[in-house]
Design an enzyme around this catalytic site. Structure first.
Site, PDB file in Angstrom:
ATOM      1  N   LYS A 175     -65.175   6.378  47.837  1.00  0.00           N
ATOM      2  CA  LYS A 175     -65.441   6.872  46.487  1.00  0.00           C
ATOM      3  C   LYS A 175     -64.760   5.947  45.477  1.00  0.00           C
ATOM      4  O   LYS A 175     -63.740   5.347  45.791  1.00  0.00           O
ATOM      5  CB  LYS A 175     -64.902   8.301  46.332  1.00  0.00           C
ATOM      6  N   HIS A 294     -77.562  10.005  57.795  1.00  0.00           N
ATOM      7  CA  HIS A 294     -77.288  10.924  56.688  1.00  0.00           C
ATOM      8  C   HIS A 294     -78.552  11.719  56.395  1.00  0.00           C
ATOM      9  O   HIS A 294     -79.660  11.214  56.543  1.00  0.00           O
ATOM     10  CB  HIS A 294     -76.830  10.172  55.435  1.00  0.00           C
TER      11      HIS A 294
END
Length: 453
Positions: A175, A294
């Site tokens: 992040k 994902h």
């Protein structure tokens, strides 16, 4: 021939509209071992009998259409049609029922999840006679399972490649997901891996944007992997997202990852598509790459309780198409799910044979025979204080994927990774000693903090 199973070939062609149930509702049908079985949650328009709506679903997802056609007489409808063979009410829902449909195996191309879904869910969900329709589960027969390669490697081969046993694997999504330069991104990867994580991860929407092109990211992440491996003596990996706008570009990225000698790549299998995913899975097996999956976009399909598809169907499809990891939600954290239901599809990902268990949302017994298992990834909003519950619930064959739970540590990325690893090893050790993680988890972690590096 009974009215429920009559075909146009048997009675002669008569133009006009005919009730679906006369041909496609067959309660006396005994399912075959080779049938694909589907459980649909049906919400019909008012005034339409369940038998007619269940038959309509079977018809419109197999050989039927809205009217009688003379070319029905040129084939054996009894051989190829789908059959609604059972209907049951949904407890607590007066306007819903479960329709069970059996499809003959000849309707489907071998080894193609794309074709399977095109047939079963490609058209019928827009049927105006239904207010809503949800595919709750599929039974994939062994004969069809054996036409798929499945995961590139599977759980045991992955553990052997990584030389890591007896505990869940640890990961972290870098992040902020967007905006970092490739060099700063690689720095964060290095700090997390050096601190004790097994993997770091590209976020699902990190592909090749102007601020960080894919080739630069791959190079800096590979450098971070090499450096952290040299310092820790452990095998490390970063999920390099190979998802791209074309299959050719996706494969180019996977080839470059292999040339860098990294252990794993990643794909967004729903937005990328099942054909692309299966192609990438085959490449990964042939070239020794692990494949992390994902599920971006899954909530568009599976969130509504009465329309779409349950995630257990998407999980089964992924095991067939191929992937070594897949995000499977969690029962703690910011995306908390129903525990029994979540563990039901987690078992469908990992185990070879799963018994029917409606309390866990499993409508059919599923035999995967020799198809390798998939590691479920527990992610989103988890941190070290969830570690006792995660260790107990998901067991060793899982990936615990942090984000802010690593990078949000007040001392930085590497100390955050150390905290994750110390908490995990403390919980695994306590579990193996027979301690109660649910009751003693907080104390176990606090004690471990006193002796962490």
């Amino acid at each position: 021939m009974s009215p429920q199973t009559e075909t146009k070939a048997g009675v002669g062609f008569k133009a006009g509209v005919k009730e679906y149930k006369l041909t496609y509702y067959t309660p006396e049908y005994e399912t075959k071992d080779t049938d694909i079985l589907a459980a649909f949650r049906v919400t019909p328009q008012p005034g339409v009998p369940p038998e007619e709506r269940g038959a309509a679903v079977a018809a419109e997802s197999s050989t039927g259409t809205w009217t009688t056609v003379w070319t029905d007489g040129l084939t054996s409808l009894d051989r190829y049609k789908g059959r609604c063979y059972h209907i049951e009410p949904v407890p607590g829902e007066e306007d819903q029922f479960i329709a069970y449909v059996a499809y003959p195996l000849d309707l489907f191309e071998e080894g193609s999840v794309t074709n399977m879904f095109t047939s079963i869910v490609g058209n019928v969900f827009g049927f105006k006679a239904l207010r809503a329709l949800r595919l709750e589960d599929l039974r994939i027969p062994v004969a069809y399972v054996k036409t798929f390669q499945g995961p590139p490697h599977g759980i045991q081969v992955e553990r052997d490649k990584l030389n890591k046993y007896g505990r869940p694997l640890l990961g972290c999504t870098i992040k902020p997901k967007l905006g970092l330069s490739a060099k700063n991104y690689g720095r964060a990867v290095y700090e997390c891996l050096r601190g004790g994580l097994d993997f770091t991860k590209d976020d699902e929407n990190v592909n090749s944007q102007p601020f960080m092109r894919w080739r630069d990211r791959f190079l800096f992440c590979a450098e971070a992997i090499y450096k952290s491996q040299a310092e820790t003596g452990e095998i490390k990996g970063h999920y390099l997202n190979a998802t791209a706008g074309t299959c050719e570009e996706m494969m180019k990225r996977a080839v470059f990852a292999r040339e860098l000698a990294v252990p794993i790549v990643m794909h967004d299998y729903l937005t990328g598509g099942f054909t692309a995913n299966t192609s990438l899975s085959h490449y990964c097996r042939d070239n020794g790459l692990l494949l992390h999956i994902h599920r971006a976009m899954h909530a568009v399909i599976d969130r509504q309780k009465n329309h779409g598809m349950h995630f257990r169907v998407l999980a089964k499809a992924l095991r067939m198409s191929g992937g070594d990891h897949i995000h499977a939600g969690t029962v703690v954290g910011k995306l908390e799910g129903e525990r029994d239901i979540t563990l039901g599809f987690v078992d469908l990902l990992r185990d070879d044979y799963i018994e029917k268990d409606r309390s866990r949302g499993i409508y059919f017994t599923q035999d995967w025979v020799s198809l390798p298992g998939v590691l479920p990834v527990a992610s989103r909003g988890i941190h070290v204080w969830h570690m006792p519950a995660l260790t107990e619930i998901f067991g060793d064959d899982s990936v615990l994927q942090f984000g802010g739970g690593t990078l949000g540590h007040p001392w930085g990325n590497a100390p955050g990774a150390v905290a994750n690893r110390v908490a995990l090893e403390a919980c695994v050790k306590a579990r193996n000693e027979g301690r109660d993680l649910a009751a003693e988890g907080g104390e176990i972690i606090r004690e471990a903090c006193k002796w962490s590096p």
